[in-house]
Design an enzyme around this catalytic site. Structure first.
Site, PDB file in Angstrom:
ATOM      1  N   CYS A 232      26.137  23.849 -34.783  1.00  0.00           N
ATOM      2  CA  CYS A 232      26.820  22.923 -34.051  1.00  0.00           C
ATOM      3  C   CYS A 232      27.677  23.663 -32.982  1.00  0.00           C
ATOM      4  O   CYS A 232      28.803  23.188 -32.720  1.00  0.00           O
ATOM      5  CB  CYS A 232      27.409  21.581 -34.560  1.00  0.00           C
ATOM      6  SG  CYS A 232      26.377  20.910 -36.054  1.00  0.00           S
ATOM      7  N   ALA A 233      27.126  24.547 -32.375  1.00  0.00           N
ATOM      8  CA  ALA A 233      27.881  25.833 -31.333  1.00  0.00           C
ATOM      9  C   ALA A 233      28.520  25.214 -30.528  1.00  0.00           C
ATOM     10  O   ALA A 233      29.790  25.637 -30.027  1.00  0.00           O
ATOM     11  CB  ALA A 233      27.161  26.874 -31.271  1.00  0.00           C
ATOM     12  N   GLY A 236      30.830  27.269 -27.759  1.00  0.00           N
ATOM     13  CA  GLY A 236      31.184  28.425 -28.670  1.00  0.00           C
ATOM     14  C   GLY A 236      32.428  29.025 -28.932  1.00  0.00           C
ATOM     15  O   GLY A 236      32.636  30.140 -29.260  1.00  0.00           O
ATOM     16  N   GLY A 237      33.419  27.914 -28.930  1.00  0.00           N
ATOM     17  CA  GLY A 237      34.808  28.237 -29.346  1.00  0.00           C
ATOM     18  C   GLY A 237      34.941  29.251 -30.565  1.00  0.00           C
ATOM     19  O   GLY A 237      35.368  30.306 -30.775  1.00  0.00           O
ATOM     20  N   ASP A 283      15.362  21.877 -30.541  1.00  0.00           N
ATOM     21  CA  ASP A 283      14.660  20.905 -29.694  1.00  0.00           C
ATOM     22  C   ASP A 283      13.530  20.431 -30.758  1.00  0.00           C
ATOM     23  O   ASP A 283      12.815  19.285 -30.308  1.00  0.00           O
ATOM     24  CB  ASP A 283      13.748  21.528 -28.579  1.00  0.00           C
ATOM     25  CG  ASP A 283      13.069  22.724 -28.912  1.00  0.00           C
ATOM     26  OD1 ASP A 283      13.053  23.220 -30.009  1.00  0.00           O
ATOM     27  OD2 ASP A 283      12.959  23.402 -27.872  1.00  0.00           O
ATOM     28  N   CYS A 354      36.742  17.559 -36.626  1.00  0.00           N
ATOM     29  CA  CYS A 354      38.109  17.383 -35.780  1.00  0.00           C
ATOM     30  C   CYS A 354      38.521  15.778 -36.075  1.00  0.00           C
ATOM     31  O   CYS A 354      39.069  15.383 -35.153  1.00  0.00           O
ATOM     32  CB  CYS A 354      38.083  17.806 -34.426  1.00  0.00           C
ATOM     33  SG  CYS A 354      36.833  16.848 -33.484  1.00  0.00           S
TER      34      CYS A 354
END
EC number: 2.1.1.-
Length: 403
Positions: A232-233, A236-237, A283, A354
């Protein structure tokens, strides 16, 4: 402090877009800050911080102003007058402020501040959910902390520099920072500043990333040369952090259902000097099935309610709906079930959110471990971070190993 008409109008326009048109606060503020090239940093700071503060305390201020959503412009000025009065700012003699009952505002504030849902300005259902899951005492402390402005935290990009050199470089651009204990890659700004304009940022020496979020990549226990999947990039942090921990060696497959987010990651990776990332859009089920049993490490930074990051996204509490929270729990189960199949025997994965709600965190992991797929895994360790204890975002992470 003197109020300037053009800055106040910008605040009112921003609030109208956020409250009445459903736009995201961060996007609205970005637009507002480009509105007048003559504004200095203090002007821009006033606009951004005032909008955020009024969004944060919308329910309290609207209750004191005795106005109901959707707010017309007169109502928005009334809310603004409440904010200014409580800040001790003298109201100019503009037509918007005639008959502002300053004494009544302060009295009403004292009265409503005794009730948590008004004091912390949250919808009833979030208040009930938080106290049910965390208990009254813990929730009272947590939601109070979630209403404070978040610090600006940087993560040093160790592929290009180190903490000491980054501190010196920022210092040369008049930005003072301090280190944080137990956060090896973090620097905290002593005063807020636009770090995206610095040479250090353009050179890819750092990313802006909360201290709690920085712990997730570390938790995954990656090594150079591994095959790592970040499923679940997003933009991309955490992917970029994994790349620096892996010293650019091995392979990271960054996946997401949104191609637009992966495009942002591509730009960030270039600036960070990262070249071991391959990007794949989810996809269909094909890209997942191709990786079954192939990953040494898997990161599932799962979609969640975001109730651990309200300090950064104060408008989220007005956009979030109870049914979304229920549906997201179902999605979390599905994501764990489907994506965990990518981990090879002896490999590890991290499930992270989070959110501060146990029902999205520990309970999800417990449920997964009793499922058919989950029986192949064991829990090594987990970490629950609450904002009122850490001073940073609320987070949860669990490290699981495939037997």
């Amino acid at each position: 402090m003197r109020l300037h008409r053009n800055l106040c109008f910008a605040v009112i326009d921003g609030l109208h877009k956020i409250f009445n048109e459903g736009e995201y606060a961060d996007k609205v503020i970005q637009q507002l800050l480009k509105r007048d090239k003559r504004w200095g940093s203090r002007d821009r700071g006033f606009v951004a911080e005032t909008v955020y503060e009024i969004v944060r305390y919308q329910r309290l201020y609207a209750e004191i102003a005795n106005v109901k959503a959707p707010y017309d412009r007169d109502n928005l000025w009334r809310i603004f007058a409440v904010w200014a009065t409580l800040k001790g700012i003298k109201l100019p003699d503009w037509k918007y402020f005639t008959d502002t009952p300053s004494r009544k505002i302060k009295g009403r504030f004292d009265e409503l501040s005794k009730i948590r849902k008004y004091r912390e300005s949250i919808p009833d259902w979030i208040d009930e959910l938080g106290s049910k899951e965390l208990g009254e005492t813990e929730w009272t402390k947590e939601i109070a902390k979630q209403n404070e402005q978040a610090d600006v935290i940087l993560r040093v990009n160790t592929l290009k520099t180190n903490k000491k050199d980054l501190q010196l470089k920022l210092q040369s651009e008049d930005i003072e920072t301090e280190t944080l204990p137990n956060h090896p890659y973090a620097l905290k700004l002593k005063e807020r500043a636009n770090v995206f304009m610095t040479e250090a940022f353009k050179d890819g020496w750092f990313e802006v990333q909360d201290a709690s979020s920085q712990l997730v990549a570390d938790f995954l226990d990656v090594k150079p040369g591994m095959k790592v999947v970040d499923v679940c990039a997003g933009a991309g942090g955490k992917t970029l952090h994994l790349a620096s921990l892996m010293e650019n060696k091995g392979q990271i497959i960054a996946m997401d259902i949104y191609e637009s987010k992966l495009k942002k990651l591509k730009i960030r990776a270039r600036r960070n000097g990262v070249h071991n990332i391959e990007m794949k859009v989810i996809d269909s089920t094909k890209p997942i099935k191709k990786l079954h049993g192939k990953a040494d490490r898997l990161l599932i930074d799962a979609p969640c309610s975001g109730l651990g990051v309200l300090r950064r996204n104060p408008d989220a509490k007005w956009k979030l709906q109870p049914e979304f929270v229920e549906n997201i729990k179902q999605t979390q189960q599905e994501v764990l079930e489907q994506y965990s199949k990518m981990v090879k025997s002896g490999g590890k994965m991290v499930y992270a959110t989070c959110s501060v709600l146990p029902s999205e965190n520990q309970k999800q992991v417990e449920k997964f471990l009793t499922s058919e797929t989950g029986k192949e895994f064991s829990l090594i360790k987990d970490k629950k971070i609450l904002a009122h204890k850490s001073g940073f975002d609320g987070f949860y992470m669990a490290l699981l190993e495939k037997k």
